[in-house]
Write a protein that holds these residues in place. Structure first.
Motif, PDB file in Angstrom:
ATOM      1  N   ALA A 289       0.870  -1.160  -0.025  1.00 33.91           N
ATOM      2  CA  ALA A 289      -0.029   0.254  -0.091  1.00 33.91           C
ATOM      3  C   ALA A 289       1.102   1.098  -0.076  1.00 33.91           C
ATOM      4  O   ALA A 289       0.400   2.187  -0.535  1.00 33.91           O
ATOM      5  N   LEU A 290       2.187   1.285   0.663  1.00 32.57           N
ATOM      6  CA  LEU A 290       2.752   2.676   0.884  1.00 32.57           C
ATOM      7  C   LEU A 290       4.307   2.010   1.269  1.00 32.57           C
ATOM      8  O   LEU A 290       4.629   1.124   1.687  1.00 32.57           O
ATOM      9  N   VAL A 291       5.227   2.996   0.871  1.00 30.61           N
ATOM     10  CA  VAL A 291       6.578   2.833   1.102  1.00 30.61           C
ATOM     11  C   VAL A 291       6.756   4.085   2.168  1.00 30.61           C
ATOM     12  O   VAL A 291       6.488   5.292   1.444  1.00 30.61           O
ATOM     13  N   VAL A 292       7.551   3.983   3.014  1.00 27.90           N
ATOM     14  CA  VAL A 292       7.782   5.058   3.891  1.00 27.90           C
ATOM     15  C   VAL A 292       9.159   5.096   4.261  1.00 27.90           C
ATOM     16  O   VAL A 292       9.778   4.169   4.890  1.00 27.90           O
ATOM     17  N   LEU A 293       9.992   6.166   4.080  1.00 26.94           N
ATOM     18  CA  LEU A 293      11.404   6.362   4.046  1.00 26.94           C
ATOM     19  C   LEU A 293      11.796   7.481   4.750  1.00 26.94           C
ATOM     20  O   LEU A 293      11.135   8.712   4.498  1.00 26.94           O
ATOM     21  N   THR A 294      12.787   7.543   5.713  1.00 24.19           N
ATOM     22  CA  THR A 294      13.518   8.616   6.204  1.00 24.19           C
ATOM     23  C   THR A 294      14.370   9.034   5.129  1.00 24.19           C
ATOM     24  O   THR A 294      14.889   8.384   4.199  1.00 24.19           O
ATOM     25  N   HIS A 295      14.382  10.405   4.751  1.00 19.95           N
ATOM     26  CA  HIS A 295      15.222  11.074   3.567  1.00 19.95           C
ATOM     27  C   HIS A 295      16.697  10.823   3.986  1.00 19.95           C
ATOM     28  O   HIS A 295      17.350  10.560   3.199  1.00 19.95           O
ATOM     29  N   ALA A 296      17.038  11.289   5.383  1.00 16.14           N
ATOM     30  CA  ALA A 296      18.239  11.059   6.015  1.00 16.14           C
ATOM     31  C   ALA A 296      18.172  10.413   7.306  1.00 16.14           C
ATOM     32  O   ALA A 296      17.465  10.835   8.105  1.00 16.14           O
ATOM     33  N   SER A 297      19.243   9.476   7.697  1.00 15.61           N
ATOM     34  CA  SER A 297      19.130   9.094   8.960  1.00 15.61           C
ATOM     35  C   SER A 297      19.466  10.230  10.121  1.00 15.61           C
ATOM     36  O   SER A 297      20.276  11.045   9.781  1.00 15.61           O
ATOM     37  N   ASN A 298      18.865  10.361  10.811  1.00 14.08           N
ATOM     38  CA  ASN A 298      19.055  11.217  12.061  1.00 14.08           C
ATOM     39  C   ASN A 298      20.118  10.796  13.119  1.00 14.08           C
ATOM     40  O   ASN A 298      20.572  11.514  13.820  1.00 14.08           O
ATOM     41  N   VAL A 299      20.611   9.655  12.624  1.00 13.57           N
ATOM     42  CA  VAL A 299      22.002   9.163  13.517  1.00 13.57           C
ATOM     43  C   VAL A 299      23.154   9.366  12.972  1.00 13.57           C
ATOM     44  O   VAL A 299      24.080   9.760  13.288  1.00 13.57           O
ATOM     45  N   SER A 300      23.150   8.996  11.440  1.00 17.79           N
ATOM     46  CA  SER A 300      24.431   9.035  10.731  1.00 17.79           C
ATOM     47  C   SER A 300      24.531  10.049   9.844  1.00 17.79           C
ATOM     48  O   SER A 300      25.613  10.505   9.238  1.00 17.79           O
ATOM     49  N   GLY A 301      23.188  10.635   9.445  1.00 20.80           N
ATOM     50  CA  GLY A 301      23.524  11.720   8.412  1.00 20.80           C
ATOM     51  C   GLY A 301      23.140  11.007   7.045  1.00 20.80           C
ATOM     52  O   GLY A 301      23.033  11.743   5.937  1.00 20.80           O
ATOM     53  N   ALA A 302      23.333   9.836   6.752  1.00 17.22           N
ATOM     54  CA  ALA A 302      23.238   9.086   5.572  1.00 17.22           C
ATOM     55  C   ALA A 302      21.827   9.230   4.744  1.00 17.22           C
ATOM     56  O   ALA A 302      20.856   9.276   5.452  1.00 17.22           O
TER      57      ALA A 302
ATOM     58  N   THR B  34      29.947   6.142  12.970  1.00 19.69           N
ATOM     59  CA  THR B  34      28.745   5.251  12.735  1.00 19.69           C
ATOM     60  C   THR B  34      28.254   5.329  11.723  1.00 19.69           C
ATOM     61  O   THR B  34      27.563   6.488  11.152  1.00 19.69           O
ATOM     62  N   GLY B  35      27.934   4.147  11.083  1.00 15.56           N
ATOM     63  CA  GLY B  35      27.155   4.027   9.810  1.00 15.56           C
ATOM     64  C   GLY B  35      27.807   4.944   8.706  1.00 15.56           C
ATOM     65  O   GLY B  35      27.000   5.475   7.747  1.00 15.56           O
ATOM     66  N   TRP B  36      28.938   5.164   8.585  1.00 13.87           N
ATOM     67  CA  TRP B  36      29.662   5.970   7.780  1.00 13.87           C
ATOM     68  C   TRP B  36      30.588   5.224   6.722  1.00 13.87           C
ATOM     69  O   TRP B  36      31.384   4.203   7.214  1.00 13.87           O
ATOM     70  N   VAL B  37      30.709   5.705   5.694  1.00 15.59           N
ATOM     71  CA  VAL B  37      31.557   5.302   4.547  1.00 15.59           C
ATOM     72  C   VAL B  37      32.125   6.418   3.909  1.00 15.59           C
ATOM     73  O   VAL B  37      31.331   7.323   3.345  1.00 15.59           O
ATOM     74  N   GLU B  38      33.345   6.593   3.500  1.00 14.47           N
ATOM     75  CA  GLU B  38      34.034   7.684   2.747  1.00 14.47           C
ATOM     76  C   GLU B  38      32.906   7.800   1.374  1.00 14.47           C
ATOM     77  O   GLU B  38      32.642   6.762   0.484  1.00 14.47           O
ATOM     78  N   GLY B  39      32.651   9.162   1.077  1.00 14.57           N
ATOM     79  CA  GLY B  39      31.978   9.487  -0.125  1.00 14.57           C
ATOM     80  C   GLY B  39      30.467   9.174   0.072  1.00 14.57           C
ATOM     81  O   GLY B  39      29.838   9.674  -0.795  1.00 14.57           O
ATOM     82  N   MET B  40      29.919   8.766   0.865  1.00 15.64           N
ATOM     83  CA  MET B  40      28.423   8.525   1.130  1.00 15.64           C
ATOM     84  C   MET B  40      27.651   9.840   0.985  1.00 15.64           C
ATOM     85  O   MET B  40      28.419  10.943   1.594  1.00 15.64           O
ATOM     86  N   GLU B  41      26.523   9.886   0.602  1.00 15.40           N
ATOM     87  CA  GLU B  41      25.761  11.405   0.586  1.00 15.40           C
ATOM     88  C   GLU B  41      25.412  11.587   2.097  1.00 15.40           C
ATOM     89  O   GLU B  41      24.801  10.845   2.584  1.00 15.40           O
ATOM     90  N   GLN B  42      25.653  12.760   2.508  1.00 17.40           N
ATOM     91  CA  GLN B  42      25.362  12.913   4.059  1.00 17.40           C
ATOM     92  C   GLN B  42      24.800  14.402   4.301  1.00 17.40           C
ATOM     93  O   GLN B  42      25.202  15.359   3.754  1.00 17.40           O
ATOM     94  N   THR B  43      23.924  14.345   5.330  1.00 20.24           N
ATOM     95  CA  THR B  43      23.591  15.637   5.605  1.00 20.24           C
ATOM     96  C   THR B  43      24.844  16.076   6.678  1.00 20.24           C
ATOM     97  O   THR B  43      25.671  15.825   6.800  1.00 20.24           O
TER      98      THR B  43
END
Ligand SMILES: Cc1ncc(COP(=O)(O)O)c(C=O)c1O
Length: 378
Positions: A141-154, A295-304
């Motif tokens: 019925a629906l997909v719900v997603l965070t746009h960016a993690s509030n923990v890692s910024g990913a 935490t939850g970070w990798v070089e080059g990832m898109e991040q806030t």
């Protein structure tokens, strides 16, 4: 004080916010849409002008841009209004409790099937193909997603997800990205975008926004007075009244309008570049500290402008208290209302120390944090 807790809320607020709040309280405080006297008309104008400014910033239609008390309220309105017995919803493991708690409640109380897509380590970010795969396994019925993690910024590539899973509606929790990442709802392909008014949009607490695509209609979570159709005991069907029952938070909304005017002037792109550079500086400085793990970070990832870390043999809560007490640095330790994300990222139940930068954060602020961490742990 050095404020590095923008992931929780922005501080200081954008220039002009407190003046707009005070102006509304002192000179505009009629009840908008209720009656026809001067103060009521002035209040309605202030609110509609703020709505237009917010919509302009988010690239949305003002008539389908609704203002309320926060992202939590709008996420609950959408999830509880759209999902019923037997419905299936697909989400990520990086969600904040403002998505997870209503979903778990719907699962327990209304028989909604909740499918959590675990993205690969180390970021936990699900790919569009993984979401599509989950959606294809059973009618959804629906997909719900965070746009960016509030923990890692990913950042999750939500617009690509929307393209891949169309016509299934994709609802995005943009609490961490509204005003912080360039975005135009009209080109996004999303069914709904929700964001806080008090984080990236730089407005007052108690404000939040939802933008709805044409045809993605909602039932209200709360019903009550709107000033319109007062002869009827049913809610009016037109927006915004259908979804904005009760006297609105006029001062907060006026402040939000002023914040968005300031942001539009500075531009979201400039804010993003500023925050990116600060996070890069923070990563470079902190990675040199022995025993510190991002935490939850990798070089080059898109991040806030958000980043989390742990340090061997250091309790995050005690370290945050020390930073506050000894160095006047405010940041947040713990689970950040996102236990699912910490489970996925391997930091449950102790949590992380989270840095969140904003448009008014400086390089000196970041350097002071890095120096403090080196002094304590290096
Ligand atoms: C990812 C995320 N979603 C939702 C929320 C809730 O936002 P609000 O405070 O506007 O209700 C937050 C706030 O911490 C958040 O970080």
């Amino acid at each position: 004080m050095i404020y590095l807790d923008h992931g929780a809320t922005s501080f200081p607020k954008a220039p002009g916010v407190s003046a707009a709040v005070a102006l509304y309280i002192d000179e505009t405080s009629g009840n908008p849409g209720r009656g026809g006297h001067q103060l009521t008309i002035a209040a309605s104008r202030a609110i509609e002008s703020a709505r237009a400014t917010v919509a302009d910033l988010l690239g949305s239609d003002p008539e389908r841009t609704l203002l309320g008390p926060g992202a939590t309220f709008w996420l609950n309105t959408i999830l509880c209004g759209r999902l019923g017995p037997g419905d299936r919803v697909v989400t990520s493991a990086l969600e904040h409790n403002s998505v997870m708690r209503p979903l778990r409640w719907l699962e327990a109380q209304r028989g909604v099937e909740v499918v959590v897509v675990e993205g690969a380590a180390p970021t936990g970010v699900p790919t569009p193909a993984e979401i599509l795969d989950a959606v294809n396994q059973s009618p959804t019925a629906l997909v719900v997603l965070t746009h960016a993690s509030n923990v890692s910024g990913a950042v999750i590539p939500v617009e690509e997800v929307a393209r891949r899973v169309a016509p299934i509606p994709v609802v995005v929790d943009g609490a961490q990205t509204g005003g912080a990442l360039p975005f135009a709802f009209s080109r996004s392909g999303l069914a709904a975008f929700v964001c806080s008014g008090h984080k990236g949009l730089q407005g007052p607490s108690g404000t939040g926004v939802v933008v709805l695509a044409e045809g993605f209609d909602l039932q209200p979570l709360v019903r009550g007075g709107t000033g319109s159709n007062s002869e009827s005991e049913d809610m009016p069907v037109m927006l915004p009244d259908l979804l904005e029952a009760g006297t609105p938070n006029g001062p907060g909304i006026a402040g939000l309008g002023a914040a968005c005017t300031w942001l539009a002037d500075r531009t979201v792109e400039a804010v993003q570049n500023h925050e990116r550079a600060l996070i890069k500086r923070c990563i470079t400085g902190t990675l040199a500290i022995p025993g510190l793990h991002l935490t939850g970070w990798v070089e080059g990832m898109e991040q806030t402008g958000v980043l989390s870390f742990t340090i061997d043999r250091e309790d995050a809560g005690e370290l945050a208290a020390w930073l506050d007490r000894e160095r006047g640095i405010a940041l947040r330790a713990g689970l950040h209302c996102a236990p699912a994300a910490h489970r996925r990222l391997g930091t449950f139940p102790t949590g992380t120390l989270r840095v969140g930068v904003g448009p008014q954060t400086t390089e000196d602020d970041i350097d002071a944090l890095v120096t403090a961490l080196v002094d304590r742990c290096g």
